[in-house]
Scaffold this motif. Structure first.
Motif, PDB file in Angstrom:
ATOM      1  N   GLU A   2       0.826  -1.206   0.000  1.00 55.33           N
ATOM      2  CA  GLU A   2       0.000   0.000   0.000  1.00 55.33           C
ATOM      3  C   GLU A   2       0.864   1.262   0.000  1.00 55.33           C
ATOM      4  O   GLU A   2       0.519   2.259  -0.643  1.00 55.33           O
ATOM      5  CB  GLU A   2      -0.928  -0.019   1.219  1.00 55.33           C
ATOM      6  CG  GLU A   2      -1.924   1.120   1.248  1.00 55.33           C
ATOM      7  CD  GLU A   2      -2.869   1.019   2.428  1.00 55.33           C
ATOM      8  OE1 GLU A   2      -3.628   1.983   2.632  1.00 55.33           O
ATOM      9  OE2 GLU A   2      -2.868   0.003   3.133  1.00 55.33           O
ATOM     10  N   THR A  69      -6.950   1.650  -6.777  1.00 57.19           N
ATOM     11  CA  THR A  69      -6.262   0.675  -5.933  1.00 57.19           C
ATOM     12  C   THR A  69      -6.322   1.092  -4.462  1.00 57.19           C
ATOM     13  O   THR A  69      -6.575   0.260  -3.582  1.00 57.19           O
ATOM     14  CB  THR A  69      -4.795   0.528  -6.380  1.00 57.19           C
ATOM     15  OG1 THR A  69      -4.768   0.232  -7.776  1.00 57.19           O
ATOM     16  CG2 THR A  69      -4.095  -0.560  -5.613  1.00 57.19           C
ATOM     17  N   LEU A  70      -6.124   2.367  -4.183  1.00 59.99           N
ATOM     18  CA  LEU A  70      -6.212   2.849  -2.802  1.00 59.99           C
ATOM     19  C   LEU A  70      -7.631   2.739  -2.266  1.00 59.99           C
ATOM     20  O   LEU A  70      -7.831   2.471  -1.079  1.00 59.99           O
ATOM     21  CB  LEU A  70      -5.703   4.292  -2.711  1.00 59.99           C
ATOM     22  CG  LEU A  70      -4.194   4.465  -2.893  1.00 59.99           C
ATOM     23  CD1 LEU A  70      -3.842   5.942  -2.950  1.00 59.99           C
ATOM     24  CD2 LEU A  70      -3.445   3.774  -1.768  1.00 59.99           C
ATOM     25  N   TYR A  73      -8.016  -0.861  -1.241  1.00 59.91           N
ATOM     26  CA  TYR A  73      -7.334  -1.087   0.033  1.00 59.91           C
ATOM     27  C   TYR A  73      -8.149  -0.519   1.197  1.00 59.91           C
ATOM     28  O   TYR A  73      -8.261  -1.145   2.250  1.00 59.91           O
ATOM     29  CB  TYR A  73      -5.949  -0.436   0.036  1.00 59.91           C
ATOM     30  CG  TYR A  73      -4.885  -1.205  -0.708  1.00 59.91           C
ATOM     31  CD1 TYR A  73      -4.833  -2.591  -0.656  1.00 59.91           C
ATOM     32  CD2 TYR A  73      -3.921  -0.545  -1.453  1.00 59.91           C
ATOM     33  CE1 TYR A  73      -3.850  -3.294  -1.335  1.00 59.91           C
ATOM     34  CE2 TYR A  73      -2.939  -1.239  -2.137  1.00 59.91           C
ATOM     35  CZ  TYR A  73      -2.919  -2.619  -2.067  1.00 59.91           C
ATOM     36  OH  TYR A  73      -1.948  -3.311  -2.746  1.00 59.91           O
ATOM     37  N   GLN A  76     -11.117  -2.764   2.046  1.00 57.59           N
ATOM     38  CA  GLN A  76     -10.736  -4.000   2.724  1.00 57.59           C
ATOM     39  C   GLN A  76     -10.346  -3.767   4.175  1.00 57.59           C
ATOM     40  O   GLN A  76     -10.498  -4.643   5.017  1.00 57.59           O
ATOM     41  CB  GLN A  76      -9.582  -4.673   1.982  1.00 57.59           C
ATOM     42  CG  GLN A  76      -9.970  -5.228   0.634  1.00 57.59           C
ATOM     43  CD  GLN A  76      -8.777  -5.763  -0.139  1.00 57.59           C
ATOM     44  OE1 GLN A  76      -7.634  -5.572   0.249  1.00 57.59           O
ATOM     45  NE2 GLN A  76      -9.049  -6.430  -1.258  1.00 57.59           N
ATOM     46  N   ASN A  77      -9.852  -2.572   4.499  1.00 60.34           N
ATOM     47  CA  ASN A  77      -9.381  -2.289   5.854  1.00 60.34           C
ATOM     48  C   ASN A  77     -10.459  -1.712   6.761  1.00 60.34           C
ATOM     49  O   ASN A  77     -10.182  -1.453   7.928  1.00 60.34           O
ATOM     50  CB  ASN A  77      -8.191  -1.330   5.807  1.00 60.34           C
ATOM     51  CG  ASN A  77      -6.968  -1.991   5.199  1.00 60.34           C
ATOM     52  OD1 ASN A  77      -6.841  -3.205   5.219  1.00 60.34           O
ATOM     53  ND2 ASN A  77      -6.070  -1.186   4.668  1.00 60.34           N
TER      54      ASN A  77
END
Length: 130
Positions: A2, A69-70, A73, A76-77
């Protein structure tokens, strides 16, 4: 991983800013006709339009890909949503009726305790007639 995406994202953002500031506007072509056309010789006879336009398009594509992409991420977090994060309630309590709710505030009718002394009771004064 990341961290690498964040670094590439920041570099792409700075590249877009720099490339957009380097490009000439539409009105700059009129100035080139009066003698300042030699400034475009650095990028060849075609000028800087193709090079800067393609570089900006590549940097913008990289920026969009890193943004997506960020976002993946970040998704998912994240923790549980609003509904899943609520505390568990006893189902027996849900079947009982609730006490009525009033918008009128409750007034405290208990006497207030103060440090002030109490005045002695006075007898009414009657006027004496002559």
């Amino acid at each position: 991983m990341e961290t690498i995406v964040v670094v590439v994202h920041i570099i792409a953002a700075i590249a877009i800013i720099g490339l957009v500031l380097l490009q000439q506007g539409k009105g700059a072509d009129a100035g080139a006709a009066f003698g300042s056309g030699a400034s475009q010789t650095v990028f060849g006879s075609a000028g800087s339009g193709n090079f800067l336009t393609r570089s900006t398009a590549i940097a913008a594509t990289v920026f969009f890909i890193t943004s997506l992409t960020l976002a993946i991420y970040a998704k998912q977090n994240t923790s549980a949503g609003i509904i899943e994060g609520l505390p568990i309630v006893n189902p027996d309590l849900l079947s009982q009726p609730l006490a009525p709710v009033s918008d009128v505030p409750q007034v405290d009718t208990t006497p207030a305790v103060t440090d002030l002394p109490v005045a002695p009771a006075t007898t009414p004064v009657t006027p004496q007639g002559n």
